[in-house]
Design an enzyme around this catalytic site. Structure first.
Site, PDB file in Angstrom:
ATOM      1  N   HIS A 102     -10.721   6.570  -1.971  1.00 23.57           N
ATOM      2  CA  HIS A 102      -9.483   5.944  -2.418  1.00 23.57           C
ATOM      3  C   HIS A 102      -8.479   6.974  -2.953  1.00 23.57           C
ATOM      4  O   HIS A 102      -7.393   6.619  -3.398  1.00 23.57           O
ATOM      5  CB  HIS A 102      -9.827   4.904  -3.498  1.00 23.57           C
ATOM      6  CG  HIS A 102      -8.778   3.885  -3.746  1.00 23.57           C
ATOM      7  ND1 HIS A 102      -8.253   3.644  -4.995  1.00 23.57           N
ATOM      8  CD2 HIS A 102      -8.135   3.023  -2.911  1.00 23.57           C
ATOM      9  CE1 HIS A 102      -7.349   2.686  -4.937  1.00 23.57           C
ATOM     10  NE2 HIS A 102      -7.255   2.290  -3.676  1.00 23.57           N
ATOM     11  N   LYS A 129      -5.625   9.882  -3.422  1.00 26.98           N
ATOM     12  CA  LYS A 129      -4.292  10.041  -2.823  1.00 26.98           C
ATOM     13  C   LYS A 129      -3.669  11.314  -3.382  1.00 26.98           C
ATOM     14  O   LYS A 129      -3.348  11.391  -4.572  1.00 26.98           O
ATOM     15  CB  LYS A 129      -3.415   8.835  -3.153  1.00 26.98           C
ATOM     16  CG  LYS A 129      -4.013   7.492  -2.689  1.00 26.98           C
ATOM     17  CD  LYS A 129      -3.351   6.334  -3.407  1.00 26.98           C
ATOM     18  CE  LYS A 129      -3.918   5.000  -2.953  1.00 26.98           C
ATOM     19  NZ  LYS A 129      -5.303   4.809  -3.356  1.00 26.98           N
ATOM     20  N   ASP A 183       1.023  24.463  -0.529  1.00 22.06           N
ATOM     21  CA  ASP A 183       0.809  25.848  -0.935  1.00 22.06           C
ATOM     22  C   ASP A 183       0.033  25.982  -2.235  1.00 22.06           C
ATOM     23  O   ASP A 183       0.196  26.966  -2.978  1.00 22.06           O
ATOM     24  CB  ASP A 183       2.152  26.582  -1.066  1.00 22.06           C
ATOM     25  CG  ASP A 183       2.808  26.833   0.289  1.00 22.06           C
ATOM     26  OD1 ASP A 183       2.085  26.777   1.310  1.00 22.06           O
ATOM     27  OD2 ASP A 183       4.023  27.071   0.327  1.00 22.06           O
ATOM     28  N   HIS A 194       1.068  -2.455  -7.587  1.00 25.29           N
ATOM     29  CA  HIS A 194       0.109  -1.518  -7.022  1.00 25.29           C
ATOM     30  C   HIS A 194      -0.081  -0.275  -7.889  1.00 25.29           C
ATOM     31  O   HIS A 194      -0.981   0.521  -7.643  1.00 25.29           O
ATOM     32  CB  HIS A 194       0.539  -1.097  -5.609  1.00 25.29           C
ATOM     33  CG  HIS A 194      -0.555  -0.470  -4.809  1.00 25.29           C
ATOM     34  ND1 HIS A 194      -0.613   0.882  -4.535  1.00 25.29           N
ATOM     35  CD2 HIS A 194      -1.654  -1.003  -4.226  1.00 25.29           C
ATOM     36  CE1 HIS A 194      -1.684   1.154  -3.819  1.00 25.29           C
ATOM     37  NE2 HIS A 194      -2.330   0.030  -3.613  1.00 25.29           N
ATOM     38  N   LYS A 210      -1.227   2.207 -10.815  1.00 25.11           N
ATOM     39  CA  LYS A 210      -2.464   2.307 -11.587  1.00 25.11           C
ATOM     40  C   LYS A 210      -2.221   3.347 -12.683  1.00 25.11           C
ATOM     41  O   LYS A 210      -2.253   4.555 -12.443  1.00 25.11           O
ATOM     42  CB  LYS A 210      -3.633   2.743 -10.699  1.00 25.11           C
ATOM     43  CG  LYS A 210      -3.850   1.852  -9.476  1.00 25.11           C
ATOM     44  CD  LYS A 210      -4.083   2.726  -8.264  1.00 25.11           C
ATOM     45  CE  LYS A 210      -4.348   1.966  -6.999  1.00 25.11           C
ATOM     46  NZ  LYS A 210      -3.414   0.914  -6.670  1.00 25.11           N
ATOM     47  N   ASP A 252      -2.135   5.342 -27.324  1.00 23.74           N
ATOM     48  CA  ASP A 252      -1.651   5.791 -28.635  1.00 23.74           C
ATOM     49  C   ASP A 252      -0.256   6.407 -28.589  1.00 23.74           C
ATOM     50  O   ASP A 252       0.092   7.246 -29.441  1.00 23.74           O
ATOM     51  CB  ASP A 252      -2.631   6.784 -29.261  1.00 23.74           C
ATOM     52  CG  ASP A 252      -3.957   6.149 -29.648  1.00 23.74           C
ATOM     53  OD1 ASP A 252      -3.984   4.905 -29.759  1.00 23.74           O
ATOM     54  OD2 ASP A 252      -4.952   6.878 -29.815  1.00 23.74           O
TER      55      ASP A 252
END
Length: 528
Positions: free
Chosen positions: A174, A176, A181, A423, A425, A430
């Protein structure tokens, strides 16, 4: 259309077809090429490296962070990184669509390879439907290698792979990341496809990525090397064979067609118009410099061989620490389980303010996931956890407060653009630390899929998230409350004056509510 289940939950019914796969197996990995990320000393000598190094020296040990909330800017960031790269591109994704933005990005990788850039593209085999020919054609380029994570040996109908090897096929990559470079990387929740970059009239995912520069980009490259060399990563040529001249010509024709489409023209214009890469190279891009740590699952998790201390959830707990004052969490697929619900409840009971934003039943694209969340709502609310459920109507105010059309095309605030499905996440702790990555708060992310993200020690970003929850989330979502006398749930729409109170899941249908109730009775939570 809302799906009752994620595809993996219905595949058990295909067991009767197991005989069709007799003799199908994955090829051996012996002879697979070996390669490594660009060494740090060489990365610093690239144009990107030379531009970033003076800034990094002013902030030793820190990363420069630029949030990518606007979907078109997020697309442009990837294209411009591909154009700026001189030595290497390391690209890793769960889903890569064969649509307008997917084809444009494949062409950006090909163009970089034509300039001599080494391109390594690692994709989860569950998220590349219909792209075997295009990926094989790209892999045929001498500067490109494409690998598939936990691939399916039977290419004609991949779901049958779950029948013969469910334990492995049920574990997906999952992660991404898009790294140029070894110096600059894009990390976050977006896959590659029109719905993630605002190029569709259908579902638009409110999402969040960050561009990160500095030493953390080298850490991402090192993580990529581990996945590239893992026992789950197979060269695509060993799975689909070398493409014929006819197949290459057809793939090139489809790519040319995508390049000429009106949607492609709009995205090309966005790439030219958004100046942030030029600003980065010239040292003018506003960056938030902060201590930043990469947290990632060991790729052995893809074969169920990772120990607890090799898991992202373990590293994340160490990096974040225990919340003392507040926890603001955004998760599209929020399935806390009994253990997680107890954890959030304990935080709230000891005085930590816990606020959670997830998809409503009307916004989710997987009803089974909503069932895994809904069964814990009463417990969380009783403990004092604040629950918000995103509204699906893109014509309404978004959590970021953007008008409908502007919300479709432009990001607003830390959580990104408006849309019909969440979508992103991310979470803040704090008012000091923020996590951005691919990790959903569900059992699948914790135990089955591999994940990746950044823990950013930045009061500026964390306080932005706090303000979003305080000022904007209530207008773009329903707050779920529990009636203290009857114990029933109520959905409060604060965008209306006076606030409206609903007695059942907003904008849902009877069959959907019944389906969620029935699904909550099934022992499937571990797969959600």
């Amino acid at each position: 259309m809302i799906r009752l289940l994620r595809p993996r939950l219905v595949l058990a019914g295909l067991a009767c077809a197991a005989g069709l796969l007799a003799g199908c197996s994955l090829p051996p990995l012996e002879g697979r090429s070996a390669s490594q990320a660009l060494p740090a000393a060489e990365a610093r000598e690239t144009p990107l490296g030379r531009a970033i190094e003076p800034l990094a020296q002013q902030h030793p040990g820190q990363a420069g962070i630029h949030p990518l909330t606007d979907p078109r800017e997020a697309f442009a960031a990837r294209v411009q990184l591909a154009r700026q790269a001189q030595r290497t591109l390391d690209v890793q994704y769960y889903i890569w669509r064969g649509d307008t933005t997917g084809m444009l990005l494949l062409e950006a990788l090909r163009a970089a390879a034509d300039r001599g850039v080494r391109v390594r593209l690692l994709l989860d085999d569950n998220g590349i439907a219909g792209l075997d020919a295009e990926l094989a054609a790209l892999d045929a380029h001498p500067q490109v290698e494409v690998r598939l994570f936990n691939p399916f040996a039977f290419r004609a109908f991949k779901p049958l792979g779950y029948v013969t090897d469910f334990a492995r096929a049920n574990r997906r990559m999952h992660n991404k990341s898009f790294t140029a470079d070894g110096t600059a990387t894009v990390i976050g929740g977006r896959n590659v496809g029109d719905e993630y970059f605002g190029a569709t009239d259908g579902v638009l995912f409110a999402d969040l990525d960050v561009l990160a520069v500095g030493p953390v980009a080298q850490a991402v490259s090192t993580s990529f090397d581990g996945y590239w060399a893992s026992g789950s990563s197979y060269p695509i040529a060993a799975l689909v064979g070398e493409p014929s001249a006819k197949a290459l010509a057809e793939a090139e024709g489809r790519a040319a067609l995508a390049q000429r489409s009106p949607a492609a023209a709009a995205y090309k214009e966005a790439v030219q118009r958004l100046p942030f890469m030029q600003q980065l190279v010239e040292g003018r891009l506003p960056l938030v410099w902060a201590p930043t740590q990469l947290v990632a699952d060991d790729p052995a998790k893809g074969l169920a061989r990772a120990g607890r201390e090799q898991l992202l959830i373990h590293h994340m707990a160490e990096a974040i620490g225990e919340p003392a004052r507040s926890l603001d969490l955004v998760s599209p697929y929020f399935v806390p389980t009994d253990q997680g619900a107890d954890y959030f409840a304990a935080l709230a009971k000891r005085g930590v303010r816990v606020r959670i934003l997830t998809n409503s039943m009307a916004a989710t694209d997987v009803l089974a996931v909503h069932s895994g969340y809904a069964r814990h709502r009463q417990r969380l609310l009783e403990a004092g956890v604040v629950l918000y459920e995103l509204k699906p109507d893109p014509a309404g105010d978004s959590p970021a407060g953007a008008p409908a059309e502007a919300g479709r095309r432009e990001g607003r605030g830390l959580l990104g653009s408006s849309g019909s499905s969440l979508h992103a996440k991310t979470f803040g702790v704090d008012g000091r630390r923020v996590f951005v990555g691919s990790f959903n708060f569900d059992p699948r992310s914790a135990r089955l899929n591999t994940e990746l993200g950044l823990v950013i020690d930045s009061p500026l970003l964390a306080q932005q998230m706090e303000r979003v929850f305080t000022e904007r989330v209530p207008a773009g979502s329903w707050q779920v409350r529990r009636d203290p006398e009857s114990g029933t749930l109520r959905w409060i729409d604060a965008a209306q004056q006076p606030p409206a109170e609903l007695a059942s899941e907003p904008l849902s249908r009877g069959w959907q509510r019944l389906a969620v109730m029935l699904l909550s009775l099934l022992p499937i939570e571990w797969m959600l």
